[in-house]
Design an enzyme around this catalytic site. Structure first.
Site, PDB file in Angstrom:
ATOM      1  N   LYS A  86     -40.546 -37.715  -8.963  1.00 16.06           N
ATOM      2  CA  LYS A  86     -41.418 -37.299 -10.055  1.00 16.06           C
ATOM      3  C   LYS A  86     -42.808 -36.970  -9.531  1.00 16.06           C
ATOM      4  O   LYS A  86     -43.359 -37.682  -8.686  1.00 16.06           O
ATOM      5  CB  LYS A  86     -41.492 -38.407 -11.106  1.00 16.06           C
ATOM      6  N   ALA A  87     -43.377 -35.884 -10.047  1.00 11.84           N
ATOM      7  CA  ALA A  87     -44.699 -35.448  -9.590  1.00 11.84           C
ATOM      8  C   ALA A  87     -45.757 -36.497  -9.920  1.00 11.84           C
ATOM      9  O   ALA A  87     -45.612 -37.297 -10.839  1.00 11.84           O
ATOM     10  CB  ALA A  87     -45.062 -34.119 -10.249  1.00 11.84           C
ATOM     11  N   LYS A 196     -45.538 -21.312  -8.078  1.00  8.75           N
ATOM     12  CA  LYS A 196     -44.512 -21.915  -8.948  1.00  8.75           C
ATOM     13  C   LYS A 196     -45.094 -22.199 -10.338  1.00  8.75           C
ATOM     14  O   LYS A 196     -44.416 -22.005 -11.359  1.00  8.75           O
ATOM     15  CB  LYS A 196     -43.998 -23.214  -8.317  1.00  8.75           C
ATOM     16  N   HIS A 199     -45.168 -18.955 -12.094  1.00  7.95           N
ATOM     17  CA  HIS A 199     -43.776 -18.672 -12.487  1.00  7.95           C
ATOM     18  C   HIS A 199     -43.436 -19.406 -13.773  1.00  7.95           C
ATOM     19  O   HIS A 199     -42.884 -18.825 -14.717  1.00  7.95           O
ATOM     20  CB  HIS A 199     -42.832 -19.107 -11.363  1.00  7.95           C
ATOM     21  N   ASN A 200     -43.764 -20.698 -13.834  1.00  8.40           N
ATOM     22  CA  ASN A 200     -43.427 -21.482 -15.019  1.00  8.40           C
ATOM     23  C   ASN A 200     -44.210 -21.021 -16.247  1.00  8.40           C
ATOM     24  O   ASN A 200     -43.693 -21.031 -17.363  1.00  8.40           O
ATOM     25  CB  ASN A 200     -43.682 -22.964 -14.756  1.00  8.40           C
ATOM     26  N   GLU A 203     -42.598 -18.029 -17.477  1.00 10.03           N
ATOM     27  CA  GLU A 203     -41.371 -18.498 -18.140  1.00 10.03           C
ATOM     28  C   GLU A 203     -41.665 -18.930 -19.573  1.00 10.03           C
ATOM     29  O   GLU A 203     -40.911 -18.589 -20.498  1.00 10.03           O
ATOM     30  CB  GLU A 203     -40.797 -19.664 -17.339  1.00 10.03           C
TER      31      GLU A 203
END
Length: 490
Positions: A86-87, A196, A199-200, A203
């Site tokens: 988990k981040a 990323k 990208h999200n 999205e």
């Protein structure tokens, strides 16, 4: 004994599937999980998995370890360790445990959805410790992790040659011969996780735009789920071809096993989020770039979460009464398709403007065309026109905004009449289309040589002496007016 090509810490589903992907591609992988039972269950269950998931010989290339010491000792030099936990604090915790066990030049890879600022910090700290750090975005969900994700690595550039072969072999492939990996080096420090994050964010925008198209077709035209299936099937065979259109098409065919009715109509209309869309919007504000479409997409999820309040308000607040669509149904479906396409182009344009601003802020050398290629396969936003985006940046690597490219300028121009009809019709019918509207407002604002900010600056100077620039004087020369003294109220 040093025997494994790479090690992975964290055996949730994404971690497990990345391990299988690596081993299926011939790499020897050491695995470790804080809960030893998880390690044992994963490794012990490999022999029971189907052959299309665990290839011949794969189980022999995976070995579990119960201690970090034995895990680290099992890796070839320079050691390559991928963290899939988990981040946030858990990533820092694993790094702190690994550091005393590693040697100078060893490589730590964070493959989670980490905040790029954490990646910047970790990269700097591990450089000082003589270690090499990679923060990599991995997109494609559980299936992508197993069969080929989009991978966006950044960090210590000297680490790239040691992980390039592994990452590119396990990534999705595109191109005429299906041999172009959706993985390449992005840039220094947190650049990979930043890409990323963008990208999200895109999205988020894509998903909300599709939801608004669905909402219009369902509520303005009264399309059934069978009709919606046929519409999205048709759209996926043209310029809107993409993973998200494809899965939306499929969703309209699924029946609820309990009631026999369409499942989509049984799902509560409250959307959840993990935070990366919000991070993009927050950093857009820090950079001063108008990532309006994606930010509005985040807000739509927030409003959806206020379900009980919306239900109460629906019994009190009124909108247009007896408003119905009376035009050409098939033409309006085409109008919605065109509006969706134009809005998606604006979303990607905003995403790349933010990437350019971040690159300038942090000194990253991003290749926008290559980034589009990374997203063409394996990831959630993969779509046909990402190839057109790459072509635009290949033609002009300094392209200021995608909307200025000939291909995209022509596409938006063609879609404009439909785009405006859809939004105006939705407003007249009382249907909320916040992200369609945000996209068109951005386009209309961007194409204006003069906006009303002149009045805004006058207001700021009036109440706060914030000064202003003049159109007839050099930029940077500031002026102040004593507005109360000079006003004329007669």
């Amino acid at each position: 004994m040093s025997q494994h090509d790479i090690g992975l810490v964290g055996l949730a589903v994404m971690g497990q599937n990345l391990v299988l992907n690596m081993a299926n591609n011939g790499f020897s992988v050491a695995v470790y999980n804080r809960t030893t039972a998880t390690t044992d269950e994963f490794v012990g269950g490999l022999k029971n998995e189907p052959a299309d998931k665990v290839h011949a010989g794969t189980a022999d290339r995976i070995k579990g370890y119960h201690t970090l010491e034995s895990f680290v000792s099992s890796l070839k030099a320079p050691r390559r360790i991928m963290i899939m936990v988990k981040a946030g604090a858990p990533v820092d915790g694993v790094i702190d445990q690994l550091k005393p066990l590693l040697s100078p030049g060893d490589i730590i890879i964070d493959g989670g959805n980490s905040d790029f600022r954490d990646t910047n910090r970790r990269d700097a700290a591990l450089r000082e410790a003589g270690l090499r750090f990679i923060g990599t975005g991995v997109s494609g969900g559980e299936e992508g992790a197993l069969k080929g994700p989009s991978i966006m690595p950044g960090g210590h550039h000297e680490a790239w040659p040691f992980v390039k072969d592994i990452f590119q072999k396990i990534s999705a492939k595109v191109g005429p011969n299906n041999d172009i990996p959706c993985c390449d080096w992005v840039g220094d420090a947190g650049a990979g996780h930043y890409v990323k994050m963008v990208h999200n964010g895109i999205e988020y925008g894509d998903m909300q735009l599709i939801c608004e198209a669905y909402y219009i077709l369902k509520n303005a035209l009264g399309l059934t789920n069978d009709e919606l299936y046929r519409v999205f099937k048709s759209w996926n065979e043209g310029e809107l071809e993409s993973y998200l259109i494809e899965i939306t098409r499929d969703i309209f065919t699924v029946k609820d096993k309990e009631t026999g009715e369409f499942l989509v109509d049984k799902i509560l209309d409250t959307a959840q989020q993990k935070g990366t869309g919000k991070w993009m919007s927050q950093h857009a504000l820090d950079l001063g770039v108008p990532t309006t479409l994606i930010t509005e997409s985040v807000y739509t999820r927030c409003l959806s979460a206020q379900k009980d309040a919306r239900v109460r308000a629906s019994a009190i607040l009124q909108g247009p009464t007896d408003a119905k669509f009376t035009g050409d149904k098939q033409q309006f479906i085409e109008d919605v398709r065109q509006a969706l396409y134009a809005s998606k182009l604006c979303s990607y344009a905003q995403g790349y403007v933010q990437l350019d601003a971040a690159a300038k802020e942090f000194g990253w050398k991003l290749n926008n065309g290559n980034i589009a290629l990374l997203w063409r396969g394996g990831c959630i936003i993969r779509s046909r026109f990402l190839g057109d985006i790459k072509a635009a940046f290949d033609k002009n690597s300094n392209l200021e905004n995608l909307l200025l490219d000939d291909f995209f300028r022509s596409a938006v121009q063609k879609a404009q009449p439909s785009w405006r009809r859809v939004i105006s019709t939705s407003v007249q019918l009382g249907l909320p289309v916040p992200v369609f509207s945000a996209a068109l407002s951005y386009y209309d604002g961007y194409r204006q040589g003069r906006l009303p900010a002149n009045l805004l600056q006058a207001q700021r100077d009036y109440f706060g002496a914030h000064t202003y620039e003049r159109i007839d004087k050099p930029r940077g020369q500031m002026f102040h007016t004593e507005w109360i003294q000079d006003r004329n109220l007669s």
